[in-house]
Design a protein around this motif. Structure first.
Motif, PDB file in Angstrom:
ATOM      1  N   LEU A  68     -76.213 -37.265 -47.566  1.00 11.48           N
ATOM      2  CA  LEU A  68     -75.696 -36.061 -46.920  1.00 11.48           C
ATOM      3  C   LEU A  68     -74.324 -35.659 -47.459  1.00 11.48           C
ATOM      4  N   LEU A  87     -73.294 -32.112 -49.192  1.00 12.45           N
ATOM      5  CA  LEU A  87     -72.336 -31.193 -48.578  1.00 12.45           C
ATOM      6  C   LEU A  87     -71.200 -30.852 -49.543  1.00 12.45           C
ATOM      7  N   LYS A  88     -70.683 -31.867 -50.247  1.00 13.23           N
ATOM      8  CA  LYS A  88     -69.569 -31.613 -51.161  1.00 13.23           C
ATOM      9  C   LYS A  88     -70.017 -30.751 -52.344  1.00 13.23           C
ATOM     10  N   SER A  93     -72.653 -28.540 -52.433  1.00 18.34           N
ATOM     11  CA  SER A  93     -73.000 -27.168 -52.031  1.00 18.34           C
ATOM     12  C   SER A  93     -71.799 -26.410 -51.485  1.00 18.34           C
ATOM     13  N   SER A  94     -70.691 -27.119 -51.194  1.00 19.00           N
ATOM     14  CA  SER A  94     -69.483 -26.447 -50.693  1.00 19.00           C
ATOM     15  C   SER A  94     -68.423 -26.281 -51.767  1.00 19.00           C
ATOM     16  N   ASN A 117     -71.466 -22.743 -49.751  1.00 20.08           N
ATOM     17  CA  ASN A 117     -71.648 -22.584 -48.313  1.00 20.08           C
ATOM     18  C   ASN A 117     -70.483 -21.808 -47.701  1.00 20.08           C
ATOM     19  N   ILE A 157     -69.982 -25.063 -43.580  1.00 19.49           N
ATOM     20  CA  ILE A 157     -69.241 -26.260 -43.994  1.00 19.49           C
ATOM     21  C   ILE A 157     -68.706 -27.011 -42.780  1.00 19.49           C
ATOM     22  N   SER A 167     -71.608 -28.469 -40.601  1.00 22.35           N
ATOM     23  CA  SER A 167     -72.288 -29.583 -41.272  1.00 22.35           C
ATOM     24  C   SER A 167     -71.437 -30.845 -41.250  1.00 22.35           C
ATOM     25  N   TRP A 168     -70.147 -30.688 -41.524  1.00 22.91           N
ATOM     26  CA  TRP A 168     -69.286 -31.875 -41.524  1.00 22.91           C
ATOM     27  C   TRP A 168     -69.146 -32.466 -40.121  1.00 22.91           C
ATOM     28  N   GLY A 223     -72.269 -34.349 -39.539  1.00 26.14           N
ATOM     29  CA  GLY A 223     -72.245 -35.555 -40.376  1.00 26.14           C
ATOM     30  C   GLY A 223     -71.365 -36.638 -39.802  1.00 26.14           C
TER      31      GLY A 223
END
Length: 726
Positions: free
Chosen positions: A286, A290-291, A293-294, A304, A309, A312-313, A316
């Protein structure tokens, strides 16, 4: 984006290897084990009609090898030649909807209290022993980490436009697709939780079918996720059938052992444990996602939004916090309440606590690691291509300007001069840019003197190597000489006998050409010319070799060595010509009568389908044959077939009775030939009496009104437009 972009492009090689190992363990060791156990439970409960009993006796040891077969069947069904990606996606969707339907049927049979289900959905609570572990297991089962790689890799199978609008539309459709899939998964999990522990005999088969669909779909996705993970992190492609065989075997063997030894309770604990481990491994898939796609560096305008962002974080960190809390509380509670001696507890803490700290450190490293990988911009790529241009331009100019290679088609003097001037200008600009940039950076940076000296020691030789390579390509003398026309003609003359002699022997053979063979005058004249050519070749080779040996300035041992090598080659050439000339022709072609006989035996396989087709009112309509032509044709056909069968039978029987072979040889020949004759007769009978089941469309069915044509065209345009987006 590719798993490789998240993996090999963003982390060092050591981190890539470790990340691949973790992701592969996820896809094979835990997800596939869950899938295998689900399939086995369903096989016992549904496929083999052994209903899941209320006392939890799911397994009997003899059933396990039989229940392992569905996972192996998937190894063949998921081969890319048998089942393409689109068909596999359709199969997985069908299995998911079968699973959903089964669990809804299960809910209608069990009828859990709806108020409690809705209250538990919106007001969650953790009550009872093991509730936290079950929650973590449910999270790992719902959001499988390896499927994050699979979902992102399947984007590559879509025909996504390269424009900004096309990418945004594709992202929107992918969001809808993933949202629908997760919503269906949520409803299925609600049904599972609602009916858990209340399975009765009436609903056992439905529950077994649902588990079968669940395990089969997870088997497919686990295999493809493993392939994309290996291809992304390590850039290794493995054949699909080989990966299926390895992953299925690795997953089935430990699951089979647990199922046989531990029984139903062991299998259940294995499923819960595998799901919990999936949840613990979720941050390692994950956080990089996230990193990546951001990141504006990698995704540009398609990164994103700030809301996605942040949300999602937060989710997470909640998942990571629950995992760490569960691990810590479980370890502390177990240490305080177990009956082991103190030294055993101390030893366990020495082993387990560093592993927990390593887990937390790895999560922190992935979260706060600075992204040092920067993708080259278009300007930087163009600069690199400019520096590499001389290594393609100079060989091209030298080749196209060479009279030795291009002959009359070489470049004119104007094109050569203009091209070399442009080439030298480009090379000069490159060298000037590199030199000025290096000198300017050395003079104005804040590094100490020894660092600048070290950089010059490394960079200056590379620049000199670049300049030397360009100079070498420019002034290198062309030592490759193409054979002239006269030399090529001489080589062709030496090879002429190997084409001329077989042609003369073939065209002069009465066995092969029959009445069309060459006349005696053409044969004699051709052979005389052929021997003259062969004699000239042999005389030329011999005289040239002897003259060169006598008049060269080489020492005697060198001439002897050359003769040892060349003379056997000349003798081999002469021997090959003699062999082709006097070789006896042992190949006999079938005569015209034998060919006609073979055609007569094959005639029914063309005649019967033609008669049936041309006599069918279904296929020919009003143009079919008349009753007189049909009858006359079939009578002639049966006469021909009867003559063929009579000829074959009489020839075989007569030859068997009058040959001089021993009895066992005749028996063996009959065993081989008689079935072939029966097969021939059976094929003729099948073609004759086979019922015609194919119906052709009539003229009225083929004709489409103009309004329907325009509607079909508009529908096809709409479908094509949708296919470009989705």
């Amino acid at each position: 984006m590719r798993g490789r972009s998240r993996g090999s492009g963003s982390f060092p090689p050591a981190i890539n290897t470790k990340a691949w190992f973790i992701a592969a363990i996820l896809a094979i060791g835990f997800s596939d084990s869950r899938s295998a156990m689900s399939i086995w439970k369903s096989a016992h409960g549904g496929v083999f009609s052994m209903a899941i009993r209320a006392n939890g006796e799911f397994f009997q040891p003899p059933v396990q090898p039989i229940c392992a077969q569905p996972t192996m069947w998937l190894a063949a069904l998921s081969h890319p030649i048998v089942c393409l990606v689109r068909k596999l996606e359709l199969l997985v969707a069908l299995l998911v909807f079968v699973m959903a339907a089964c669990f809804f049927i299960e809910m209608s049979i069990v009828k859990p209290p709806s108020k409690e289900v809705i209250r538990g959905l919106f007001v969650p609570s953790l009550s009872g022993p093991g509730a936290t572990g079950d929650t973590i297991a449910l999270l790992g089962a719902l959001v499988m980490p390896h499927n994050l790689f699979l979902h992102s890799a399947l984007v590559l199978s879509r025909n996504t436009p390269s424009s900004v609008k096309g990418i945004k539309d594709a992202c929107r459709f992918f969001l809808f697709e993933s949202g629908i899939a997760l919503f269906v998964a949520l409803t299925i999990n609600i049904c599972i939780v609602s009916v858990s522990g209340i399975i009765c005999k009436n609903s056992a088969v439905v529950y077994g079918v649902a588990l079968l669909a669940c395990g089969t779909s997870s088997t497919i996705t686990g295999t493809y996720a493993g392939q994309y993970v290996m291809q992304g992190f390590l850039d290794i492609n493995v054949k699909q059938w080989l990966r299926n065989l390895m992953t299925r075997s690795i997953a089935i063997v430990p699951s089979l052992v647990v199922a046989i030894i531990g029984g139903s309770s062991g299998a259940g604990r294995l499923i819960i444990m595998a799901s919990m481990i999936l949840s613990f491994e979720l941050p390692f898939a994950l956080i990089p996602l996230l990193k990546f796609s951001s990141s504006s560096n990698k995704m540009g305008e398609n990164k994103n939004s700030i809301y996605i962002i942040g949300f999602s974080w937060i989710l997470g960190f909640i998942v990571i916090g629950i995992n760490i809390y569960f691990l810590s509380s479980k370890l502390v509670g177990w240490i305080l309440h177990n009956s082991l001696p103190i030294y055993a507890n101390v030893l366990i803490c020495i082993i387990v606590v560093p592993l927990m700290l390593l887990y937390i450190s790895a999560v922190i490293y992935l979260t706060f690691r600075k992204d040092t990988v920067k993708f080259a911009s278009r300007g930087e790529l163009q600069m690199i291509l400019s520096f590499e241009l001389p290594f393609a331009l100079i060989p091209l100019l030298k080749f196209s300007s060479s009279s030795n290679k291009m002959g009359e088609n070489k470049n004119s003097i104007y094109i050569i001069g203009f091209s070399w001037i442009l080439g030298f200008i480009v090379i000069g600009i490159n060298i000037y840019f590199l030199s000025s940039k290096l000198v300017g950076w050395i003079l104005h940076n804040s590094l100490p003197i020894y660092a600048n000296v070290l950089i010059c020691i490394i960079v200056v030789p590379l620049m000199l190597l670049y300049i030397s390579a360009v100079i070498y390509l420019t002034f290198r003398k062309d030592t490759v000489k193409f054979a002239s026309r006269g030399e090529l003609q001489m080589i062709l003359s030496f090879e002429l006998p190997f084409a001329l002699i077989p042609l003369l022997k073939f065209s002069s053979s009465s066995n092969k050409m029959g009445e069309n063979k060459n006349s005696i005058y053409i044969i004699g004249f051709s052979w005389i010319l052929g021997f003259i050519v062969i004699g000239i070749n042999i005389y030329f080779l011999s005289s040239k070799l002897v003259g060169w040996i006598l008049h060269n300035s080489l020492p005697i041992y060198a001439n002897v060595l050359i003769c040892i090598i060349v003379v056997p080659l000349m003798l081999l050439y002469i021997s090959a010509v003699i062999y082709l000339t006097f070789r006896k022709d042992t190949v006999k072609f079938a005569s015209r009568g034998e060919l006609q006989m073979i055609l007569s035996f094959e005639l029914p396989f063309a005649l019967i389908p033609l008669l049936k087709f041309s006599s069918s009112s279904n296929k020919m309509g009003e143009n079919k044959n008349s009753i007189y032509i049909i009858g006359f044709s079939w009578i002639l056909g049966f006469i021909v077939i009867g003559i063929n069968i009579y000829f074959l039978s009489s020839k075989l029987v007569g030859w068997i009775l009058h040959n001089s072979l021993p009895i066992y040889a005749n028996v063996l020949i009959c065993i081989i030939v008689v079935p072939l004759m029966l097969l021939y007769i059976s094929a003729v009978i099948y073609l004759t009496f086979r019922k015609d089941t194919v119906k052709f469309a009539s003229r009225g069915e083929l004709q489409v009104p103009e309004t329907d044509k325009s509607k079909v065209a508009n529908d096809s345009d709409n479908v094509e437009h949708k296919d470009q987006l989705v």
